[in-house]
Write an enzyme that holds these catalytic residues in place. Structure first.
Site, mmCIF file in Angstrom:
data_model
loop_
_atom_site.group_PDB
_atom_site.id
_atom_site.type_symbol
_atom_site.label_atom_id
_atom_site.label_comp_id
_atom_site.label_asym_id
_atom_site.label_seq_id
_atom_site.Cartn_x
_atom_site.Cartn_y
_atom_site.Cartn_z
ATOM 1 N N HIS A 38 0.828 -1.165 -0.060
ATOM 2 C CA HIS A 38 -0.126 0.144 0.085
ATOM 3 C C HIS A 38 0.866 1.064 0.007
ATOM 4 O O HIS A 38 0.585 2.397 0.436
ATOM 5 C CB HIS A 38 -1.131 0.019 1.176
ATOM 6 C CG HIS A 38 -2.090 -1.085 0.989
ATOM 7 N ND1 HIS A 38 -3.195 -0.900 0.089
ATOM 8 C CD2 HIS A 38 -2.324 -2.316 1.562
ATOM 9 C CE1 HIS A 38 -4.048 -1.849 0.221
ATOM 10 N NE2 HIS A 38 -3.465 -2.828 0.864
ATOM 11 N N THR A 39 2.009 1.063 -0.537
ATOM 12 C CA THR A 39 2.831 2.325 -0.818
ATOM 13 C C THR A 39 2.898 2.783 -2.287
ATOM 14 O O THR A 39 3.093 4.007 -2.429
ATOM 15 C CB THR A 39 4.262 2.184 -0.389
ATOM 16 O OG1 THR A 39 4.644 0.845 -0.945
ATOM 17 C CG2 THR A 39 4.592 1.768 0.974
ATOM 18 N N SER A 132 -2.243 -11.466 -8.086
ATOM 19 C CA SER A 132 -2.484 -10.651 -9.264
ATOM 20 C C SER A 132 -3.020 -11.367 -10.306
ATOM 21 O O SER A 132 -2.389 -10.846 -11.671
ATOM 22 C CB SER A 132 -1.255 -9.789 -9.495
ATOM 23 O OG SER A 132 -0.994 -8.777 -8.566
ATOM 24 N N GLU A 166 -7.573 -1.158 -15.550
ATOM 25 C CA GLU A 166 -8.102 -1.738 -14.347
ATOM 26 C C GLU A 166 -8.571 -0.310 -13.424
ATOM 27 O O GLU A 166 -9.872 -0.351 -12.914
ATOM 28 C CB GLU A 166 -6.793 -2.063 -13.522
ATOM 29 C CG GLU A 166 -7.210 -2.521 -11.922
ATOM 30 C CD GLU A 166 -7.464 -3.869 -11.692
ATOM 31 O OE1 GLU A 166 -6.573 -4.738 -12.428
ATOM 32 O OE2 GLU A 166 -8.315 -4.371 -10.770
ATOM 33 N N ASP A 178 1.494 -3.991 -9.376
ATOM 34 C CA ASP A 178 1.198 -5.427 -10.045
ATOM 35 C C ASP A 178 1.751 -5.519 -11.534
ATOM 36 O O ASP A 178 2.359 -6.530 -11.873
ATOM 37 C CB ASP A 178 -0.200 -5.910 -9.736
ATOM 38 C CG ASP A 178 -0.557 -5.745 -8.143
ATOM 39 O OD1 ASP A 178 0.542 -5.742 -7.380
ATOM 40 O OD2 ASP A 178 -1.652 -5.767 -8.016
ATOM 41 N N TYR A 228 -10.215 -1.157 -0.542
ATOM 42 C CA TYR A 228 -9.197 -0.615 -1.366
ATOM 43 C C TYR A 228 -9.435 0.783 -1.620
ATOM 44 O O TYR A 228 -8.344 1.620 -1.374
ATOM 45 C CB TYR A 228 -8.764 -1.357 -2.440
ATOM 46 C CG TYR A 228 -7.624 -0.945 -3.216
ATOM 47 C CD1 TYR A 228 -6.226 -1.877 -2.835
ATOM 48 C CD2 TYR A 228 -7.391 -0.288 -4.130
ATOM 49 C CE1 TYR A 228 -5.100 -1.484 -3.307
ATOM 50 C CE2 TYR A 228 -6.278 0.025 -4.742
ATOM 51 C CZ TYR A 228 -4.914 -0.514 -4.227
ATOM 52 O OH TYR A 228 -3.897 -0.185 -5.104
HETATM 53 C C1 GLA Z 1 -3.123 -4.376 -5.025
HETATM 54 C C2 GLA Z 1 -3.049 -3.202 -6.017
HETATM 55 C C3 GLA Z 1 -1.596 -2.694 -5.950
HETATM 56 C C4 GLA Z 1 -0.968 -2.294 -4.506
HETATM 57 C C5 GLA Z 1 -1.538 -3.405 -3.513
HETATM 58 C C6 GLA Z 1 -1.036 -3.025 -2.119
HETATM 59 O O1 GLA Z 1 -2.405 -5.477 -5.192
HETATM 60 O O2 GLA Z 1 -3.433 -3.714 -7.247
HETATM 61 O O3 GLA Z 1 -1.320 -1.314 -6.873
HETATM 62 O O4 GLA Z 1 -1.589 -1.128 -4.095
HETATM 63 O O5 GLA Z 1 -2.602 -4.006 -3.678
HETATM 64 O O6 GLA Z 1 0.330 -2.936 -2.034
#
Ligand code: GLA
Length: 391
Positions: A38-39, A132, A166, A178, A228
């Protein structure tokens, strides 16, 4: 996890679409993030790697504007037909939203797809696991479009287009991690990416005699995506509040001390904790990469553990399933570090485990999980692989 053969894929394609003339076979990996969670939408650093499991695709272009899709993971849905004229952001209720989103995104970026295609997908990433699978499908689709129609786009562009689709077609405001990890993957390396600038370095993953073990909680994600977006919103609001006092463009520009000094500017306690996670996690990621460069796996593992605590207490994206897996992992001998990976709210944990202890790890963590949660977790010892390719 078994590799899927080209023959099997072509056979499935033929079964779905009647023949396999002119069909080509492709692959794009899944990803696991080692640290930096989450950075990415906060202008911070991430440290993911591509896996050798992912999504296979078989594709060919058509002379008309029809799109025919078939997923060997959702065989019940059969062949799903559409056409280039009916790409509708937010309008799809099944997996075809991902390839369609990318076709749409190419058009938005000035690369109009003018002929249809037949596309079969078959993934060996565990379903909904947080490794992912959606970004894998997005990058795979972009890679296929480039190959079939000759668009001039780099792999980095494929990542950006995947993220754009997305965000804009599927309504999830994800960051770039991702798609970047997947499009730019390199065997046996993790990618140290600065999401503010997209500068990146490959870091060889020397884990001595340890391996990466993924534990999949099998918790189905439901509201995850809306949560999210909510976290992202909280961070954006916190940033605006901080910007009244500090000249920054993102939370990733703050070190811990500056954050502590100005955090009273954030008017809500929850929001302050979200921002604290983003700031501290970014610093942890930098430290972790340094530790790895210096061969200090122990410190790397400790930082992974600290990342989980922050995601649990400050960011609140773990939940009982992921916490149970991680708590159990921390108690097993030979575990160097363990944390949730990906968005959270279910999905997977990533652990670095000494080779000789893996069997015991899977047994012990598996039993603890089953007895507390009531259903089983799945475990995968994974390898780090390359980005997308044509087979
Ligand atoms: C998901 C999102 C990423 C990222 C992560 C958390 O995988 O697709 O962009 O924000 O969560 O790190």
């Amino acid at each position: 996890m078994a590799e899927i053969s080209k023959e099997l894929l072509l056979e499935k394609f033929e079964k779905a679409f009647g023949d396999k003339d002119n069909a080509s076979v492709y692959f794009a990996p899944g990803r696991v993030n080692l640290i930096g969670e989450h950075t990415d939408y906060n202008g911070g650093h991430v440290f993911p790697c591509a896996l050798t499991i992912g999504t296979y695709g078989v594709a060919r272009k058509r002379e008309d504007r029809k799109l025919r899709f078939f997923s060997a993971n959702f065989e019940d849905l059969g062949v799903i037909e559409s056409d280039l004229g009916s790409l509708n952001p937010g309008g799809d209720r099944n997996w075809t939203a991902y390839p369609k989103g990318v076709i749409w995104a190419f058009g938005q970026k000035g690369m109009e797809v003018t002929q249809g295609m037949d596309l079969l997908l078959f993934g060996n990433i565990p379903n909904g696991s947080g490794l992912s699978s959606s970004a894998s499908v997005e990058v795979l689709t972009g890679f296929i479009l480039r190959d079939l129609f000759g668009f001039e786009v780099s792999n980095q562009d494929l990542a950006l287009i995947g993220q754009f689709s997305e965000n804009k077609y599927n309504g999830v405001n994800c960051g770039i991690m991702d798609q970047f990890a997947i499009a730019m993957g390199k065997k046996d390396h993790a990618i140290y990416l600065d999401t503010a600038t997209l500068d990146y370095q490959y870091a060889p993953l020397h884990l001595d005699d340890a391996r990466i073990v993924i534990a999949c909680s099998n918790k189905k994600r439901g509201l995850g995506d809306s949560k999210y977006n909510e976290r992202r919103q909280e961070c954006e609001t916190a940033l605006k509040e901080l910007q009244e006092m500090v000249d920054i463009r993102s939370l990733g520009e703050l070190d811990e001390a500056t954050f502590e000094k100005f955090s009273p500017m954030i008017k809500d306690g929850n929001r302050a904790r979200r921002a604290r996670h983003a700031v501290y996690e970014n610093q942890r990621t930098k430290e972790a990469v340094n530790a790895l460069k210096n061969g200090n796996i122990k410190v790397f593992g400790q930082l992974m553990n600290a990342s989980h605590v922050s995601l649990r207490d400050d960011y609140e994206v773990t939940g009982i399933e992921l916490d149970t897996l991680v708590d159990a992992a921390w108690k097993v001998p030979g575990v160097i570090g363990s944390r949730m990976t990906g968005a959270g709210f279910g999905g997977c944990t990533v652990s670095i485990v000494k080779g000789s202890e893996i069997e015991n790890f899977i047994k012990t963590v598996g039993e603890a999980y089953l007895s507390k949660i009531g259903y089983a977790a799945d475990f995968y010892v994974v390898d780090i692989g390359d980005g997308p390719c044509k087979l």
